[in-house]
Design a protein around this motif. Structure first.
Motif: not given
Length: 184
Positions: A105-106, A16, A12, A82-83, A99, A101-102
């Motif tokens: 994706r971002k 990021d 994550a 997100a992390s 977070m 995967t978010i």
């Protein structure tokens, strides 16, 4: 007791960080584009890189710079890590979620935006070269310019530029091209 190491925080944070770094590259690229279209900073090039005889009636590369600025602004929102966020799940059994995967994706969305911002910068740079001439370009830069001009033509009047930007984005991703040899 669970003996697994299931936490995705290292990934994550890496995703990021990738998103933040790519967003910054796009920001720098857009600033170079803005400098080239602004007569106050472009050292004698016409405003918006359109022939002065066509200015007023045609906007040149003004709208493509707006597009780059919008993509850069979107990246700034997407680059929020997100992390650093976590929501407990599984009836509070999972009390810290990475977070990852978010974040991934971002990062992918940011990279897609960066590709478009870079394509706009290449379009703008080639237009500026058309006004200045290619005589002072280095060998590799001249090859890249010629390669791009085989696929994307000079903007002499307003036209839909999204197709040119898409072509350039595709060319930027191709291997074994003059562009690839310049940036690798």
């Amino acid at each position: 007791l669970s003996g697994g190491n299931f936490h995705g925080e290292p990934i994550a944070i890496a995703m990021d960080t990738l998103g933040i770094a790519m967003a910054e590259l796009a920001n720098i690229s857009e600033r170079r584009t803005a400098k080239l279209i602004d007569p106050a900073t472009n050292e004698g090039l016409p405003a918006f890189l359109i022939d002065p005889a066509m200015a007023g009636l045609h906007s040149g590369l003004m709208i493509s710079q707006y597009t780059a600025a919008a993509l850069v602004s979107e990246n700034k929102i997407l680059a929020h890590p997100a992390s650093v966020d976590s929501i407990p799940t599984s009836a509070n059994q999972e009390d810290h979620v990475s977070m990852g995967t978010i974040a991934a994706r971002k990062a992918v969305e940011i990279i897609k935006n960066v590709e478009n911002v870079f394509a706009i910068e290449f379009l703008t740079a080639c237009q500026a070269i058309d006004f200045r001439g290619s005589a002072k370009l280095g060998n590799k830069t001249k090859k890249v310019y010629s390669f791009i001009r085989k696929h994307v033509t000079y903007v002499s009047k307003d036209r839909e530029l999204s197709l040119d930007i898409f072509k350039l984005k595709t060319l930027l991703g191709m291997k074994n091209t003059p562009i690839d040899s310049l940036i690798s």
